[in-house]
Design a protein around this motif. Sequence first.
Motif, PDB file in Angstrom:
ATOM      1  N   LYS A  37       0.864  -1.214   0.118  1.00  0.00           N
ATOM      2  CA  LYS A  37      -0.260   0.102   0.023  1.00  0.00           C
ATOM      3  C   LYS A  37       0.997   1.337  -0.108  1.00  0.00           C
ATOM      4  CE  LYS A  37      -3.741   0.611   0.203  1.00  0.00           C
ATOM      5  NZ  LYS A  37      -4.805   0.354  -0.827  1.00  0.00           N
ATOM      6  N   THR A  38       1.987   1.314   0.768  1.00  0.00           N
ATOM      7  CA  THR A  38       2.876   2.236   0.938  1.00  0.00           C
ATOM      8  C   THR A  38       4.255   2.109   0.175  1.00  0.00           C
ATOM      9  OG1 THR A  38       1.608   3.067   2.937  1.00  0.00           O
ATOM     10  CG2 THR A  38       3.854   3.942   2.346  1.00  0.00           C
ATOM     11  N   PHE A  39       4.683   3.252  -0.469  1.00  0.00           N
ATOM     12  CA  PHE A  39       6.015   2.982  -1.329  1.00  0.00           C
ATOM     13  C   PHE A  39       6.855   4.235  -1.230  1.00  0.00           C
ATOM     14  CE2 PHE A  39       2.498   1.065  -3.706  1.00  0.00           C
ATOM     15  CZ  PHE A  39       3.091  -0.131  -4.646  1.00  0.00           C
ATOM     16  N   PRO A  40       8.053   3.948  -0.716  1.00  0.00           N
ATOM     17  CA  PRO A  40       9.294   4.656  -0.681  1.00  0.00           C
ATOM     18  C   PRO A  40       9.024   5.538  -2.074  1.00  0.00           C
ATOM     19  CG  PRO A  40      10.202   2.794  -0.621  1.00  0.00           C
ATOM     20  CD  PRO A  40       8.756   2.471  -0.398  1.00  0.00           C
ATOM     21  N   VAL A  41       9.359   6.705  -2.025  1.00  0.00           N
ATOM     22  CA  VAL A  41       9.692   7.313  -3.548  1.00  0.00           C
ATOM     23  C   VAL A  41      11.113   7.527  -3.696  1.00  0.00           C
ATOM     24  CG1 VAL A  41       9.222   9.574  -4.854  1.00  0.00           C
ATOM     25  CG2 VAL A  41       7.582   8.678  -3.274  1.00  0.00           C
ATOM     26  N   GLN A  42      11.562   6.887  -4.790  1.00  0.00           N
ATOM     27  CA  GLN A  42      12.785   6.807  -4.991  1.00  0.00           C
ATOM     28  C   GLN A  42      13.479   8.016  -6.105  1.00  0.00           C
ATOM     29  OE1 GLN A  42      13.247   2.766  -7.386  1.00  0.00           O
ATOM     30  NE2 GLN A  42      14.465   4.354  -8.603  1.00  0.00           N
ATOM     31  N   ALA A  43      12.703   8.334  -6.748  1.00  0.00           N
ATOM     32  CA  ALA A  43      13.056   9.270  -7.817  1.00  0.00           C
ATOM     33  C   ALA A  43      12.012  10.274  -8.270  1.00  0.00           C
ATOM     34  CB  ALA A  43      13.662   8.582  -9.131  1.00  0.00           C
ATOM     35  N   ILE A  44      12.342  11.219  -9.208  1.00  0.00           N
ATOM     36  CA  ILE A  44      11.312  12.275  -9.710  1.00  0.00           C
ATOM     37  C   ILE A  44      11.657  12.105 -11.262  1.00  0.00           C
ATOM     38  CG2 ILE A  44      10.452  14.583 -10.227  1.00  0.00           C
ATOM     39  CD1 ILE A  44      11.083  15.020  -7.071  1.00  0.00           C
ATOM     40  N   ALA A  45      10.558  11.818 -12.164  1.00  0.00           N
ATOM     41  CA  ALA A  45      10.686  11.812 -13.499  1.00  0.00           C
ATOM     42  C   ALA A  45       9.773  12.863 -14.028  1.00  0.00           C
ATOM     43  CB  ALA A  45      10.025  10.505 -14.022  1.00  0.00           C
ATOM     44  N   ALA A  46      10.380  13.832 -14.536  1.00  0.00           N
ATOM     45  CA  ALA A  46       9.727  14.985 -15.417  1.00  0.00           C
ATOM     46  C   ALA A  46       9.978  15.035 -16.882  1.00  0.00           C
ATOM     47  CB  ALA A  46      10.012  16.174 -14.800  1.00  0.00           C
ATOM     48  N   ALA A  47       9.257  15.629 -17.799  1.00  0.00           N
ATOM     49  CA  ALA A  47       9.264  15.969 -19.006  1.00  0.00           C
ATOM     50  C   ALA A  47      10.514  16.597 -19.342  1.00  0.00           C
ATOM     51  CB  ALA A  47       8.056  16.659 -19.568  1.00  0.00           C
ATOM     52  N   GLY A  48      11.090  15.973 -20.411  1.00  0.00           N
ATOM     53  CA  GLY A  48      12.645  16.642 -20.675  1.00  0.00           C
ATOM     54  C   GLY A  48      13.691  16.204 -19.930  1.00  0.00           C
ATOM     55  N   VAL A  49      13.440  15.251 -18.929  1.00  0.00           N
ATOM     56  CA  VAL A  49      14.482  14.545 -17.966  1.00  0.00           C
ATOM     57  C   VAL A  49      14.608  13.099 -18.679  1.00  0.00           C
ATOM     58  CG1 VAL A  49      15.173  13.841 -15.725  1.00  0.00           C
ATOM     59  CG2 VAL A  49      14.025  15.972 -16.197  1.00  0.00           C
ATOM     60  N   LYS A  50      15.990  12.617 -18.663  1.00  0.00           N
ATOM     61  CA  LYS A  50      16.247  11.468 -18.922  1.00  0.00           C
ATOM     62  C   LYS A  50      15.593  10.265 -18.303  1.00  0.00           C
ATOM     63  CE  LYS A  50      20.228   8.331 -19.888  1.00  0.00           C
ATOM     64  NZ  LYS A  50      21.755   8.200 -20.094  1.00  0.00           N
ATOM     65  N   LYS A  51      15.243   9.148 -18.753  1.00  0.00           N
ATOM     66  CA  LYS A  51      14.551   8.195 -18.082  1.00  0.00           C
ATOM     67  C   LYS A  51      15.143   7.361 -16.852  1.00  0.00           C
ATOM     68  CE  LYS A  51      13.817   4.523 -20.600  1.00  0.00           C
ATOM     69  NZ  LYS A  51      13.145   3.692 -21.723  1.00  0.00           N
ATOM     70  N   THR A  52      14.547   7.170 -15.766  1.00  0.00           N
ATOM     71  CA  THR A  52      15.161   6.665 -14.528  1.00  0.00           C
ATOM     72  C   THR A  52      14.890   5.151 -14.395  1.00  0.00           C
ATOM     73  OG1 THR A  52      15.455   7.025 -12.321  1.00  0.00           O
ATOM     74  CG2 THR A  52      13.310   7.151 -13.115  1.00  0.00           C
ATOM     75  N   CYS A  53      15.549   4.484 -13.778  1.00  0.00           N
ATOM     76  CA  CYS A  53      15.080   3.146 -13.252  1.00  0.00           C
ATOM     77  C   CYS A  53      14.146   3.011 -12.054  1.00  0.00           C
ATOM     78  CB  CYS A  53      16.405   2.268 -12.995  1.00  0.00           C
ATOM     79  SG  CYS A  53      17.231   2.062 -14.644  1.00  0.00           S
ATOM     80  N   LEU A  54      13.298   2.002 -11.925  1.00  0.00           N
ATOM     81  CA  LEU A  54      12.577   1.832 -10.956  1.00  0.00           C
ATOM     82  C   LEU A  54      12.843   0.252 -10.240  1.00  0.00           C
ATOM     83  CD1 LEU A  54       9.854   2.445  -9.285  1.00  0.00           C
ATOM     84  CD2 LEU A  54       8.709   1.169 -10.804  1.00  0.00           C
ATOM     85  N   THR A  55      13.472   0.631  -9.171  1.00  0.00           N
ATOM     86  CA  THR A  55      13.793  -0.511  -8.330  1.00  0.00           C
ATOM     87  C   THR A  55      12.415  -1.238  -7.466  1.00  0.00           C
ATOM     88  OG1 THR A  55      14.268   0.615  -6.183  1.00  0.00           O
ATOM     89  CG2 THR A  55      15.968   0.205  -7.823  1.00  0.00           C
ATOM     90  N   PRO A  56      12.486  -2.508  -7.346  1.00  0.00           N
ATOM     91  CA  PRO A  56      11.363  -3.156  -6.783  1.00  0.00           C
ATOM     92  C   PRO A  56      10.935  -2.616  -5.498  1.00  0.00           C
ATOM     93  CG  PRO A  56      13.060  -4.823  -7.382  1.00  0.00           C
ATOM     94  CD  PRO A  56      13.593  -3.574  -7.562  1.00  0.00           C
ATOM     95  N   HIS A  57       9.649  -2.547  -5.295  1.00  0.00           N
ATOM     96  CA  HIS A  57       8.721  -2.138  -3.912  1.00  0.00           C
ATOM     97  C   HIS A  57       9.241  -0.759  -3.657  1.00  0.00           C
ATOM     98  CE1 HIS A  57       9.005  -6.629  -3.703  1.00  0.00           C
ATOM     99  NE2 HIS A  57      10.183  -6.602  -3.177  1.00  0.00           N
ATOM    100  N   THR A  58       9.398   0.087  -4.785  1.00  0.00           N
ATOM    101  CA  THR A  58       9.345   1.834  -4.801  1.00  0.00           C
ATOM    102  C   THR A  58       8.403   2.336  -5.799  1.00  0.00           C
ATOM    103  OG1 THR A  58      11.304   2.047  -5.989  1.00  0.00           O
ATOM    104  CG2 THR A  58      11.680   1.412  -3.793  1.00  0.00           C
ATOM    105  N   ALA A  59       8.477   3.701  -5.629  1.00  0.00           N
ATOM    106  CA  ALA A  59       7.574   4.230  -6.597  1.00  0.00           C
ATOM    107  C   ALA A  59       8.523   5.443  -7.189  1.00  0.00           C
ATOM    108  CB  ALA A  59       6.369   4.900  -6.068  1.00  0.00           C
ATOM    109  N   VAL A  60       8.189   5.808  -8.466  1.00  0.00           N
ATOM    110  CA  VAL A  60       8.763   7.151  -8.954  1.00  0.00           C
ATOM    111  C   VAL A  60       7.724   8.415  -8.938  1.00  0.00           C
ATOM    112  CG1 VAL A  60       9.554   8.078 -10.907  1.00  0.00           C
ATOM    113  CG2 VAL A  60      10.551   6.136 -10.186  1.00  0.00           C
TER     114      VAL A  60
END
Length: 399
Positions: free
Chosen positions: A69-92
């Motif tokens: 139900k609850t996820f730690p936020v690992q990163a921020i993804a915005a338009a114009g920014v290079k794609k990031t990775c998503l590790t298990p059990h986290t959210a972007v």
Amino acid sequence: MQLPQLDQLMAAIHRVADLLSPVNSELTPVELVAGRVLAEPLCADRDSPPLNVSAMDGYAIRSSDLLLKTFPVQAIAAAGVKKTCLTPHTAVRIFTGGPVPDEADIVVKREDTVEHEGSVTISLTPNDIVLGQNIRKQGENCRAGQALIPSGTLLTASRMSSVATFGPAMVSTYRQVKVGILNTGDELVPPGQPAQPWQIRDSNGPVLESFLRQHSWIEVVERRSVGDELSEIVDALHSQLQLADAVMLTGGVSMGDRDHVPEAIQACGGRALFHRLPIRPGKPILGAIGPNGQLICGLPGNPVSVAVTARRFALTLLRKLSGQNVDTDPASRMVTIVNPDSKMLDLIWYRLIKMLPDGNAELCDSSGSGDLVSLSTSDGFVEIPAGQSGAGPWLLRSW
């Protein structure tokens, strides 16, 4: 079997159009191509979208982690920014247009979450979440190499969205069609100059030039006036045929002793393909081909006749020179007249109209083809077939 009159008009147009060839193409800077005509199809140079992007502000997660139900936020993804990775059990945390991590297959809207410092809680149940939701998939609009806009297309504002997104820095377009304007008449004096009662200020030239200049694919290379002497008209027409792809003449095309345009066209090596059509106003109109394949249009001299025949015939034929389809008129549609009358003619009748806020039209009060006042208050004209009258709907051709 005789063709209906409307078919006769199109047959006359095609007699000339079939002998016209589009002008040459050229490479035009992308910032200058609006209003020009494509000479080659526009194809996508990459997928659209070029990668998976978010359709909402929210949080990108893995479907396999939905029981959390609850996820730690690992990163921020915005338009114009290079794609990031998503590790298990986290959210972007992701913004609209931001690149979705390859590992994420769901974006949960921000409104469906409870945000904490450094983490987020999803307020939806797993049953409320659909795989791929709020993700715009790579290539869902089009794929690289896909043809988007065919050649011969006028680049309007809406089409410029694709040109700007997918087009190269230099776009292949047909060059502008070069047009000369030749007004005939001993009675003409330039606009703004004193005129005797037996003289008139030349309105046909300015009307025709301003009408043509509305179209970015046309270049008016010269406008001049000449008297009603055959030698004058021949010399002026010969000169303009050296400069232009098309020459528009006004006046001198009827049956009077001073109507020398048909003879002048022949003297310059031109060939008339139609002369006089079942229309009002503008019946004396003449369509011809010049010695080197130029378009020559002899328009009647009365102001309303000039405006109507320029819009209905000359512009249609100029579209062929520009690379466009003569059978397509983007500025025409059907309208209903709110103040119809029972008048009718045995000719095709072009009646001036004004557009109303509700999209209907009303007939302009008009005293005939010399009525400049009615012309100046009109928004276009309706094309009423021979022997018909009433509210319509009729085909409207806007100026």
